[in-house]
Write an enzyme that holds these catalytic residues in place. Sequence first.
Site, PDB file in Angstrom:
ATOM      1  N   SER A 144       0.857  -1.184   0.000  1.00  0.00           N
ATOM      2  CA  SER A 144       0.000   0.000   0.000  1.00  0.00           C
ATOM      3  C   SER A 144       0.891   1.231   0.000  1.00  0.00           C
ATOM      4  CB  SER A 144      -0.895   0.018   1.242  1.00  0.00           C
ATOM      5  OG  SER A 144      -1.524   1.282   1.416  1.00  0.00           O
ATOM      6  N   TYR A 157      -1.305  -0.374  10.478  1.00  0.00           N
ATOM      7  CA  TYR A 157      -1.440  -0.614   9.039  1.00  0.00           C
ATOM      8  C   TYR A 157      -0.193  -0.149   8.292  1.00  0.00           C
ATOM      9  CZ  TYR A 157      -3.572  -0.811   4.402  1.00  0.00           C
ATOM     10  OH  TYR A 157      -3.849  -1.105   3.088  1.00  0.00           O
TER      11      TYR A 157
END
Length: 263
Positions: A144, A157
Amino acid sequence: MTLDASSRLVFITGASSGIGQALAARYLREGWRVALVARRVADMQQWASSQGWPAGQWAVYEADVRDEAAIASAAQACVATQGLPDVVVANAGISIGVDLSLAEDLPVLRDLMDTNVIGLAATFQPFIASMKLRGHGTLVGVASVAAIRGMPGHAGYCAAKAAVVQMCETLRGELRAHGVRVVTLAPGYIDTPLTKPNQYPMPFLMKADTFADQAFKAIGQGVRWRVIPWQMGVVTGLLRWMPRWLFDAIAGSQQHRKKQRRQ
């Protein structure tokens, strides 16, 4: 070595929705066979059947990537039923906000790491030795843009996706001499069930099908690293080289709502 598309096989985790589902459909359109790994097998089978895909071109395996025995069993079943994949896409992941000042969020952090990091390693592991022996194959880690810098509210995350990037980079160096390629994809904001509840602006939001088109090409080219869409690549490039004092000032002014979702 060039293979006919109908003989090629791709193994995709997190295939029941979002990016995984879009990638599966893209590979099918190109004539590939697909091995779909999902926690919700009945939903996956129902969706795949509704697409009118040719029988024998796809199969669904049940596994939660946090369960190392389950993902290993799915991999073994895939090899026994469909053969050794040419491409393995470790796509399964979750995005959960973490507040490190809260003791109750430590298990949340562990869940993030188990799913996004250990789950990726557990997905790759059953295939690495066989791909090395065969002399070709591609491992794809879905990271990501959140891996680039740490953002308030997303310590878990960001850390997990940064670990994905580094793990893929390490594997790339280890496997290159054996003919096995490792591709790292870094999606920006993609219109999936994972991002729909977001209440903050999502610049350059891209449809999952469009992402799958670009990811399919990048994987086929064997690129080492690809940010999709390209506009987010420009943004992440700027963020990567931004002085820490400036980044801290900008990031510290941002307010992010805590999110707790699983893909």
